[in-house]
Design a protein around this motif. Structure first.
Motif, short mmCIF file in Angstrom:
data_model
loop_
_atom_site.label_atom_id
_atom_site.label_comp_id
_atom_site.label_asym_id
_atom_site.label_seq_id
_atom_site.Cartn_x
_atom_site.Cartn_y
_atom_site.Cartn_z
N UNK A 1 0.84 -1.20 0.00
CA UNK A 1 0.00 0.00 0.00
C UNK A 1 0.87 1.25 0.00
N UNK A 2 1.89 1.26 0.85
CA UNK A 2 2.78 2.42 0.92
C UNK A 2 3.55 2.61 -0.37
N UNK A 3 3.92 1.49 -1.00
CA UNK A 3 4.69 1.56 -2.24
C UNK A 3 3.86 2.14 -3.39
N UNK A 4 2.56 1.84 -3.38
CA UNK A 4 1.68 2.32 -4.45
C UNK A 4 1.33 3.79 -4.30
N UNK A 5 1.42 4.30 -3.07
CA UNK A 5 1.01 5.67 -2.79
C UNK A 5 2.20 6.61 -2.86
N UNK A 6 2.05 7.71 -3.57
CA UNK A 6 3.13 8.69 -3.69
C UNK A 6 2.88 9.83 -2.71
N UNK A 7 3.80 9.98 -1.74
CA UNK A 7 3.63 11.03 -0.73
C UNK A 7 2.40 10.81 0.12
N UNK A 8 1.91 9.55 0.18
CA UNK A 8 0.71 9.17 0.92
C UNK A 8 -0.52 9.96 0.46
N UNK A 9 -0.50 10.39 -0.81
CA UNK A 9 -1.70 11.00 -1.39
C UNK A 9 -2.51 9.90 -2.07
N UNK A 10 -3.77 9.83 -1.76
CA UNK A 10 -4.61 8.78 -2.31
C UNK A 10 -4.99 9.03 -3.76
N UNK A 11 -5.55 8.02 -4.38
CA UNK A 11 -6.00 8.10 -5.75
C UNK A 11 -6.50 6.74 -6.18
N UNK A 12 -7.11 6.69 -7.34
CA UNK A 12 -7.60 5.42 -7.85
C UNK A 12 -6.43 4.52 -8.19
N UNK A 13 -6.50 3.28 -7.72
CA UNK A 13 -5.39 2.35 -7.99
C UNK A 13 -5.49 1.84 -9.42
N UNK A 14 -4.37 1.94 -10.12
CA UNK A 14 -4.32 1.51 -11.51
C UNK A 14 -3.04 0.71 -11.76
N UNK A 15 -3.11 -0.21 -12.72
CA UNK A 15 -1.91 -0.89 -13.21
C UNK A 15 -1.39 -0.06 -14.37
N UNK A 16 -0.33 0.69 -14.13
CA UNK A 16 0.17 1.65 -15.12
C UNK A 16 1.39 1.06 -15.82
N UNK A 17 1.39 1.13 -17.15
CA UNK A 17 2.53 0.64 -17.93
C UNK A 17 3.41 1.81 -18.31
N UNK A 18 4.70 1.68 -18.04
CA UNK A 18 5.66 2.76 -18.30
C UNK A 18 6.71 2.30 -19.30
N UNK A 19 7.16 3.23 -20.11
CA UNK A 19 8.31 3.02 -20.99
C UNK A 19 9.46 3.83 -20.39
N UNK A 20 10.55 3.14 -20.05
CA UNK A 20 11.61 3.76 -19.25
C UNK A 20 12.97 3.59 -19.92
N UNK A 21 13.78 4.65 -19.89
CA UNK A 21 15.15 4.55 -20.38
C UNK A 21 15.96 3.65 -19.45
#
Length: 339
Positions: A237-257
């Motif tokens: 839960x903590x890993x999914x939350x950025x700065x402990x700001x809530x939001x809808x949980x999504x499986x996000x796909x990223x393209x990363x260098x």
């Protein structure tokens, strides 16, 4: 030999002397031990001191002797904490923003007592951290204890919650009304401590910065929300939350260098699957709570990361880009304006 008037404290004082004045590099001879005891008006014969030093093992204090000249010298050979461990604890306390400067100094002073006076000086050199911002809420130290107590007793808590206004004043939220929350855990994120609990009225999990909580008291009511937390992995839960700001949980796909692989691993752990996209980039799918803070994290990584999906998250990022572009559009500023 006449006995000193404090003989009943003999073993206690002996333990204190050995722990304070000896370590791996500092020793006391039998004569020096007798001299130290005499400062407390305690007399001791050499033969009895041998037995006393052995008896210290019952207290968990191991003392060893080694030849020195025509006699022996003695020192404590093992302590509950090694100096590198104490230095680590000191650094953690000093760098913890949620602990006030005064409480930090108190805790460090207590840690120093776990070392000899010589080793304690090494800890003191670890204390100063320039420009460290510390909380001004002294009660957080006890708030954490109260929250743990409520969790152990399966009770709700009541508290007030505040924010800072532009006058740098503490301003109670909700007009000073008390929050009624079922506490289920504490989480550490971005140098702050957060309570993670269940709000029965809103029927959802919420989190609150512990240093902004005031007048915490235990309720007589039993906690609610067990069904939510039975299936909640607090670490995930903590890993999914950025700065402990809530939001809808999504499986996000990223393209990363490729050179940002370490950033992804630091944030999401080594278990994430990084699939090569080409020679310079890889894709990764991560579960996150999509918030402004998450989008800001993506912004900060520049052209090193692109959101590939889902479409709703790409659309939200696009809206944020347009909003910011509109905010900062206009004629180019003069050089003096920039300054």
């Amino acid at each position: 030999m006449a006995k000193g008037k404090n003989q009943k404290f003999k073993l206690y004082r002996l333990a204190q002397i050995m722990l304070e004045k000896t370590d791996e590099d500092h020793f006391l001879t039998m004569a020096e031990i007798k001299e130290e005891l005499a400062r407390y008006e305690i007399t001791a014969e050499r033969k009895s001191l041998y037995n006393d030093l052995r008896d210290l093992e019952v207290l968990g204090i191991e003392v060893a002797g080694e030849p020195c000249g025509g006699g022996y010298r003695y020192h404590v050979v093992e302590r509950p904490f090694e100096i590198p461990e104490l230095k680590l604890l000191v650094d953690v306390i000093q760098s913890s923003k949620f602990i006030t400067a005064r409480k930090s100094n108190q805790l460090i002073a207590k840690l120093e007592k776990l070392a000899s006076k010589y080793e304690a000086s090494a800890l003191q050199r670890q204390v100063f951290v320039a420009g460290r911002i510390k909380t001004m809420n002294e009660t957080i130290y006890y708030n954490v204890d109260t929250i743990h107590g409520a969790i152990a007793k399966n009770r709700k808590i009541h508290f007030q919650y505040y924010q800072w206004n532009v006058k740098k004043e503490m301003e109670l939220r909700h007009g000073g009304a008390y929050y009624h929350i079922s506490p289920w855990g504490l989480s550490w994120d971005a140098e702050n401590y957060y309570l993670v609990g269940y709000d029965s009225d809103a029927e959802q999990i919420k989190h609150y910065r512990v240093d902004k909580m005031l007048k915490i008291t235990l309720s007589e009511e039993a906690r609610e929300g067990k069904e939510f937390f039975q299936k909640l992995d607090m670490a995930a839960y903590a890993k999914k939350s950025f700065g402990m700001y809530g939001g809808k949980e999504e499986a996000v796909k990223l393209l990363v260098k490729n050179d940002l692989a370490g950033v992804i691993i630091d944030r999401f752990g080594k278990d994430v699957m990084m699939v090569p996209a080409d020679e310079a980039r890889f894709t990764v799918k991560v579960d996150v709570q999509v918030s402004g803070q998450f989008l800001g994290w993506i912004f900060a990584l520049g052209d090193g990361v692109e959101i590939l999906g889902p479409p709703s998250v790409r659309a939200r990022m696009n809206q944020e880009i347009l909003r910011l572009a509109d905010r900062y559009k206009g004629e180019e500023m003069e050089e003096n304006d920039r300054i």
